[in-house]
Design a protein around this motif. Sequence first.
Motif, short mmCIF file in Angstrom:
data_model
loop_
_atom_site.label_atom_id
_atom_site.label_comp_id
_atom_site.label_asym_id
_atom_site.label_seq_id
_atom_site.Cartn_x
_atom_site.Cartn_y
_atom_site.Cartn_z
N HIS A 44 0.80 -1.21 0.00
CA HIS A 44 0.00 0.00 0.00
C HIS A 44 0.84 1.27 0.00
CE1 HIS A 44 0.54 -0.94 4.38
NE2 HIS A 44 0.82 0.35 4.42
N ASP A 45 2.15 1.15 0.25
CA ASP A 45 3.04 2.32 0.28
C ASP A 45 4.45 1.82 0.03
OD1 ASP A 45 4.64 4.48 0.78
OD2 ASP A 45 3.82 4.94 2.75
N PRO A 46 5.01 2.09 -1.16
CA PRO A 46 6.34 1.54 -1.47
C PRO A 46 7.46 2.03 -0.55
CG PRO A 46 5.62 3.12 -3.14
CD PRO A 46 4.44 2.85 -2.27
N ASP A 47 7.22 3.12 0.17
CA ASP A 47 8.24 3.61 1.09
C ASP A 47 8.11 2.99 2.48
OD1 ASP A 47 9.57 5.21 -0.70
OD2 ASP A 47 8.31 6.96 -0.30
N ASP A 48 6.98 2.32 2.74
CA ASP A 48 6.80 1.64 4.01
C ASP A 48 7.44 0.26 3.92
OD1 ASP A 48 6.07 1.33 6.60
OD2 ASP A 48 3.93 1.21 6.25
N VAL A 49 7.58 -0.42 5.05
CA VAL A 49 8.27 -1.71 5.11
C VAL A 49 7.26 -2.83 5.32
CG1 VAL A 49 10.06 -3.06 6.29
CG2 VAL A 49 10.26 -0.56 6.14
N ASP A 50 7.37 -3.87 4.50
CA ASP A 50 6.57 -5.07 4.68
C ASP A 50 7.36 -5.99 5.62
OD1 ASP A 50 5.35 -7.59 4.49
OD2 ASP A 50 4.78 -7.30 2.40
#
Length: 264
Positions: free
Chosen positions: A160-166
């Motif tokens: 949902h947010d490429p800058d957040d971490v999975d």
Amino acid sequence: MRSATTPLDLLVPGPEHLPADPAEPRLTSLHAVPAGTPHVRANMVATVDGAAWGADHRSGSINDDADWRVFRVLRAAADVVLIGAGTARHEGYTALDRPAGLPAASDRPLELALVSRSGRVPQLLADGDRPPLMITGATGARTAARLLPADRVLEVPSAHDPDDVDVRAGLAAIAARGLARVLCEGGPTLLAALLRDGLVDELCVTTSPRVVGPGPSRIVAAPASGPGAAPAAGVPTTPPVPARLGHLLHAPGTGTLLARWLLR
């Protein structure tokens, strides 16, 4: 390095007295996890009133020798220590060594893996001879690549947010490197993310016999903003997670309690 001298009483199951032992055979057996199977264990310390740190804003100011005994055993049983980069910076983490005199999980060095949205590497670790792994998103990966070798940067962007971490993908990435036994040492925001996604197998909590008053965070804290943030102060972000008591240790000299809670 300090030595473990505090005896412990095993209350559940028990009772059983565990005198201080440099080799810690009983504590090692109590905290054993299967080899080769992904396993996430979190280890945190809190005061009686729920504070995750003391007056110096560090967890080290609220732990003691009893906590140190278990802390060493948990590190010896791990393949990798997972920690938020901000906590690593604040607590002064450097490259890790396996605790001397304890049976180790493997012959490999104990790895350190950071989780960071920004990808910023604490200076002590960036300047060291043994660089950590960095688990981060798209922008963070570009930042981390300027300070770490390419193979130490694990880019796992959230859908949902490429800058957040999975974080789930991050755990899978380190497991693919043979680092299956994960020990998370915080901080509270990272632990919240792991719990939110149902990734914690067990939670070891030391209750320190201190009351520090208002100010410090709990051992689980939602981020101030962004995905997973609490919608309002005091509102949980996930349903409660059932926990089963694995064992409970008590330090008779101080009253410190050390619990192992099984979450999965």
